[in-house]
Enzyme design. Structure first.
Site, PDB file in Angstrom:
ATOM      1  N   ASP A  75      29.745  19.052  43.952  1.00  0.00           N
ATOM      2  CA  ASP A  75      30.843  19.745  43.288  1.00  0.00           C
ATOM      3  C   ASP A  75      32.143  19.221  43.869  1.00  0.00           C
ATOM      4  O   ASP A  75      32.235  18.908  45.053  1.00  0.00           O
ATOM      5  CB  ASP A  75      30.722  21.255  43.441  1.00  0.00           C
ATOM      6  CG  ASP A  75      30.589  21.689  44.892  1.00  0.00           C
ATOM      7  OD1 ASP A  75      31.632  21.879  45.555  1.00  0.00           O
ATOM      8  OD2 ASP A  75      29.450  21.838  45.374  1.00  0.00           O
ATOM      9  N   ASP A  85      32.819  30.627  40.066  1.00  0.00           N
ATOM     10  CA  ASP A  85      32.746  30.614  41.525  1.00  0.00           C
ATOM     11  C   ASP A  85      33.327  31.935  42.019  1.00  0.00           C
ATOM     12  O   ASP A  85      34.542  32.144  41.974  1.00  0.00           O
ATOM     13  CB  ASP A  85      33.538  29.415  42.044  1.00  0.00           C
ATOM     14  CG  ASP A  85      33.613  29.344  43.559  1.00  0.00           C
ATOM     15  OD1 ASP A  85      33.087  30.232  44.237  1.00  0.00           O
ATOM     16  OD2 ASP A  85      34.217  28.377  44.061  1.00  0.00           O
ATOM     17  N   GLU A 136      33.308  34.498  45.276  1.00  0.00           N
ATOM     18  CA  GLU A 136      32.970  34.558  46.696  1.00  0.00           C
ATOM     19  C   GLU A 136      34.085  35.257  47.461  1.00  0.00           C
ATOM     20  O   GLU A 136      35.026  35.785  46.863  1.00  0.00           O
ATOM     21  CB  GLU A 136      32.749  33.151  47.225  1.00  0.00           C
ATOM     22  CG  GLU A 136      33.957  32.261  47.027  1.00  0.00           C
ATOM     23  CD  GLU A 136      33.756  30.859  47.555  1.00  0.00           C
ATOM     24  OE1 GLU A 136      33.704  30.712  48.790  1.00  0.00           O
ATOM     25  OE2 GLU A 136      33.651  29.924  46.744  1.00  0.00           O
TER      26      GLU A 136
END
Length: 245
Positions: free
Chosen positions: A41, A130, A132
């Protein structure tokens, strides 16, 4: 996958890198160590990527950061996303979520409008969220567990409505447990598990299988950042890209 290179005050000009249903394309138990196709990534801090070198190193797929929140677009996105495609990699686009800034639908639309679409061309992964620990402040972005779950449903459902695919979700078990109460309601999305260790370990409650695993934040795969694996075969990776579990 997230790597903080600036404080939030500077994030509009030089933000971040990637920090997550369908289930995995294999029947392996979640705790088994994936041995499938290698991936990476990338985000703005990788700059212009030498995709020929990436392919020659054995990488088969990539996720490329497209956006963050509703305020940032990766200035290297075109080179990274199109470059991966041009050498034959399967690639997808992702956003780094900032749930305290705007709604899930708003950030989902921003992603889809800025490179995070999907087509069944055999080269495009569904867009990825994403989600987090907040690098700018409170771990859960100041949201309660119920508010975070609602935000996530808003994002996931909007991506599905816009693209016909549920987004991949990149996350860590510890964050998911703390910030969603280990919610079990997102199994329509594939899991991209972040755990820098020798095995995936315990999965968040929404998933019995992991589809992608980020096992290290550095290693031999160029350009030297996050090291990832798909949990299955090359045929399984292609099937997932084309919308088949």
């Amino acid at each position: 996958m997230f790597k903080l290179s600036r404080f939030r005050a500077l994030s509009l000009i030089a933000p971040l890198a990637l920090s997550v249903g369908l289930v995995a394309a294999t029947s392996l138990p979640a705790q088994a160590v994936p041995t499938g196709p290698a991936g990476i990534d990338v985000a703005s801090h990788q700059g212009n990527v030498n995709w020929t070198a990436v392919k020659n190193a054995g990488v088969k797929w990539a996720y490329v950061k497209a956006t963050e929140g509703n305020y940032y677009k990766n200035p290297y996105f075109a080179q990274q996303y199109n470059g991966a495609y041009n050498v034959g990699l399967i690639r997808g686009a992702y956003t780094f979520a900032t749930p305290n800034d705007s709604s899930g639908a708003n950030q989902a639309n921003y992603l889809v409008d800025n490179g995070g679409g999907w087509s069944s061309d055999g080269k495009t992964l569904p867009p990825m969220l994403d989600i987090e620990a907040n690098p700018y402040g409170a771990t859960c972005y100041g949201l309660s567990q119920a508010q975070m779950v609602s935000w996530l449903h808003d994002f996931v459902n909007t991506v599905h409505a816009r693209t016909g695919r549920y987004p991949t979700i990149y996350t860590a078990t510890s964050w998911w447990t703390q910030c969603t109460g280990n919610n079990a309601g997102f199994g329509n999305s594939a899991l991209f598990l972040a755990r820098w260790a020798s095995s995936p370990g315990t999965l968040p409650a929404s998933w019995d299988y992991l589809t992608f695993w980020q096992y290290a934040d550095s290693g031999p795969l160029p350009p030297g950042g996050d090291q990832d694996l798909f949990n299955g075969s090359s045929a399984g990776l292609l099937a997932y890209a084309n919308g088949h579990p």
